[in-house]
Design an enzyme around this catalytic site. Structure first.
Site, PDB file in Angstrom:
ATOM      1  N   GLY A 101       0.830  -1.206   0.000  1.00  0.00           N
ATOM      2  CA  GLY A 101       0.000   0.000   0.000  1.00  0.00           C
ATOM      3  C   GLY A 101       0.863   1.253   0.000  1.00  0.00           C
ATOM      4  O   GLY A 101       0.568   2.229  -0.697  1.00  0.00           O
ATOM      5  N   SER A 174      -3.561   9.099   8.062  1.00  0.00           N
ATOM      6  CA  SER A 174      -2.818   8.229   7.148  1.00  0.00           C
ATOM      7  C   SER A 174      -1.589   8.936   6.606  1.00  0.00           C
ATOM      8  O   SER A 174      -1.691   9.925   5.874  1.00  0.00           O
ATOM      9  CB  SER A 174      -3.708   7.795   5.977  1.00  0.00           C
ATOM     10  OG  SER A 174      -2.890   7.216   4.968  1.00  0.00           O
ATOM     11  N   ASP A 326       0.930  -0.178  13.160  1.00  0.00           N
ATOM     12  CA  ASP A 326       1.295  -1.496  12.617  1.00  0.00           C
ATOM     13  C   ASP A 326       1.630  -2.507  13.711  1.00  0.00           C
ATOM     14  O   ASP A 326       1.896  -3.675  13.411  1.00  0.00           O
ATOM     15  CB  ASP A 326       2.488  -1.364  11.663  1.00  0.00           C
ATOM     16  CG  ASP A 326       2.098  -0.635  10.382  1.00  0.00           C
ATOM     17  OD1 ASP A 326       0.900  -0.618  10.043  1.00  0.00           O
ATOM     18  OD2 ASP A 326       2.995  -0.072   9.729  1.00  0.00           O
TER      19      ASP A 326
HETATM   20  C1  S3P Z   1       2.927   3.810   6.227  1.00  0.00           C
HETATM   21  C2  S3P Z   1       1.802   4.338   6.791  1.00  0.00           C
HETATM   22  C3  S3P Z   1       0.800   3.523   7.506  1.00  0.00           C
HETATM   23  C4  S3P Z   1       1.347   2.157   7.883  1.00  0.00           C
HETATM   24  C5  S3P Z   1       2.097   1.514   6.750  1.00  0.00           C
HETATM   25  C6  S3P Z   1       3.259   2.375   6.333  1.00  0.00           C
HETATM   26  C7  S3P Z   1       3.867   4.709   5.517  1.00  0.00           C
HETATM   27  O1  S3P Z   1      -0.314   3.340   6.661  1.00  0.00           O
HETATM   28  O2  S3P Z   1       0.298   1.312   8.304  1.00  0.00           O
HETATM   29  O3  S3P Z   1       2.588   0.245   7.110  1.00  0.00           O
HETATM   30  O4  S3P Z   1       5.012   4.297   5.236  1.00  0.00           O
HETATM   31  O5  S3P Z   1       3.471   5.847   5.227  1.00  0.00           O
HETATM   32  P1  S3P Z   1      -1.513   4.410   6.555  1.00  0.00           P
HETATM   33  O6  S3P Z   1      -1.016   5.621   5.913  1.00  0.00           O
HETATM   34  O7  S3P Z   1      -2.572   3.717   5.740  1.00  0.00           O
HETATM   35  O8  S3P Z   1      -1.934   4.633   7.978  1.00  0.00           O
END
Ligand code: S3P
Length: 444
Positions: A101, A174, A326
């Site tokens: 993601g 986020s 996380d």
């Molecule tokens: C992350 C942000 C978080 C986290 C992911 C890594 C990042 O997600 O859960 O493992 O590197 O910006 P969200 O932005 O969906 O909270």
């Protein structure tokens, strides 16, 4: 890596005391950002300590597809010859972000204000996750997204030819969405502003500043206000990636659960937007000492010394959620071995991670004989003196669910099997070797 190979079950057995030094890999969030900002800078960025997990390798491959030259020189030692802000070339192939993601959302942001088209896809987990949270703000810059229903991948993004700057209130906490907007703002004229009501991990802001962007962060009545001046020239940097606190949480919690353990986890980032789990463990009564605090590569780091401890269940303050988002899976596993109940509220975001993590943890813990209570945005775990275990747990293509139950299996009466440990390579490829090196018994 959208194709997913055969499932690889793995089993953790009751362990003798864990001992030794655990060198966990580089931080995943910082590794993605170093590659992406390196690709947008002019000159050669040199990265040491890069996490060579599949998620980050997929981002490296994507940066090559957008025209950057990305080279591995040795373990964790990489260079990126960037193309400059606005210099991304149109990729000739579909960009496959695998399980990540972070990878897909940040890369979409980075290309959204350049007049090129790219099509993104991922594995079965990523293709279920919401992308509207990123494509909505990117549309304000003038980008257009054509995805599946619900804005899901595969998705084609057409970057804005004449981007305008954006002022955006984050509707959910986020860092990925915040970062996508800031990266898009790089190639928009004028000032792009992001406002967050809860502070999320700030690696993008720190690194943008390090690469020479003009970025201001202030607390305002609306929240944390981040202002980026567009169209800077980013200059190549040396980035030393600190060790990942989210990965460190696994050996740390395993040592807290397995009687007689004492381990040292050196050089772990203690960035205040990431260290919530360590504060929580200390509140539960963990003998966890932060030794030798120092600064490395612009991030606070410390060596973590942890000894087995009898833990007490607590109410985790919901305002801490973003700084340990996380770590709820491993914390829920650990809570099963604590005395009393552990209540985790304000964790709705867990439902849209690599899996629905509230559901995955709840079902897995129940299968192991643990009592839980679940609501849309909370999970309560009732600790027990002896956790039965003896179950096969479904991991739903989620690395953190797999590692959480393998750690729990080191302390349960009967072994715990996870149905598929293969996603562990996305973030912690050396997990099994590292844990068995400390004395854990893991088979499969
Ligand atoms: C992350 C942000 C978080 C986290 C992911 C890594 C990042 O997600 O859960 O493992 O590197 O910006 P969200 O932005 O969906 O909270």
């Amino acid at each position: 890596m959208s194709g997913h190979g055969p499932a690889t079950p793995m089993t953790a057995h009751k362990s003798n005391p864990l001992s030794g030094v655990a060198h966990v890999p580089g931080d995943k969030s910082i590794s993605h950002r170093a590659l992406i900002l390196g690709a947008l800078a002019v000159g050669e960025t040199r990265i040491t300590g890069l996490l060579e997990g599949q998620d980050v390798l997929d981002t490296a491959k994507a940066m090559r597809a957008f025209g950057a030259e990305v080279t591995q020189h040795g373990p964790g030692d990489w260079s990126v010859h960037g193309v400059g802000v606005g210099g991304f070339a149109e990729p000739a192939q579909v960009i496959d972000c695998g399980n990540s993601g972070t990878g897909v959302r940040l890369i979409m942001g980075a290309m959204a204000t350049t007049p090129i088209a790219a099509t993104f896809t991922g594995d079965a987990s990523l293709n279920k996750r919401p992308m509207g949270r990123v494509t909505d703000p990117l549309a304000l810059f003038g980008a257009k997204a054509y995805g599946r229903s619900g804005g899901r991948l595969p998705l084609t993004l057409i970057g804005a030819a004449e981007p305008v700057p954006v002022r955006y209130n984050l509707p959910m906490p986020s860092a990925q969405v915040k970062s996508a907007v800031l990266l898009a703002g790089l190639n928009a004229p004028g000032e792009t502003v992001v406002i967050e009501t809860e502070a999320t991990r700030d690696h993008t802001e720190r690194m943008l500043r390090g690469f020479g962007a003009k970025i201001r962060v202030e607390d305002s009545p609306e929240g944390r206000l981040i202002t980026l001046t567009g169209q800077p020239e980013l200059s190549a940097q040396r980035v030393a990636v600190p060790r990942d606190p989210s990965s460190a949480a696994f050996p740390v919690c395993a040592a807290l659960m397995v009687q007689g353990s004492e381990i040292l986890v050196p050089g772990v980032s203690q960035n205040p937007t990431r260290n919530g789990v360590f504060l929580t463990l200390q509140e539960m009564g963990a003998d966890l000492v932060l030794e030798n605090p120092r600064e490395e590569g612009g991030e606070p780091v410390a060596d973590l010394r942890v000894r087995f401890s009898a833990l007490q269940g607590i109410e985790v303050p919901p305002e801490r959620a973003a700084s340990m988002i996380d770590e709820y899976p491993i914390l829920s596993a650990l809570a099963a071995t604590a005395q009393g109940k552990t209540v985790m509220r304000g964790i709705k975001e867990l439902r849209v991670k690599e899996s629905d993590r509230i559901d995955a943890m709840a079902r897995g813990l129940e299968a192991c004989g643990v009592r839980i209570e679940e609501t849309e945005d909370s999970l309560t775990v009732y600790g027990m003196e002896v956790v039965p275990g003896g179950a096969t747990v479904q991991t739903h293509l989620d690395h953190r669910i797999a590692m959480s139950f393998l750690c729990l299996g080191m302390a349960t009466q009967a072994p715990i099997t996870v149905d598929d440990a293969s996603p562990i390579i996305t973030s912690f490829p050396i997990f099994k070797a590292l844990m068995t090196g400390l004395g854990a018994q893991i088979s499969g």
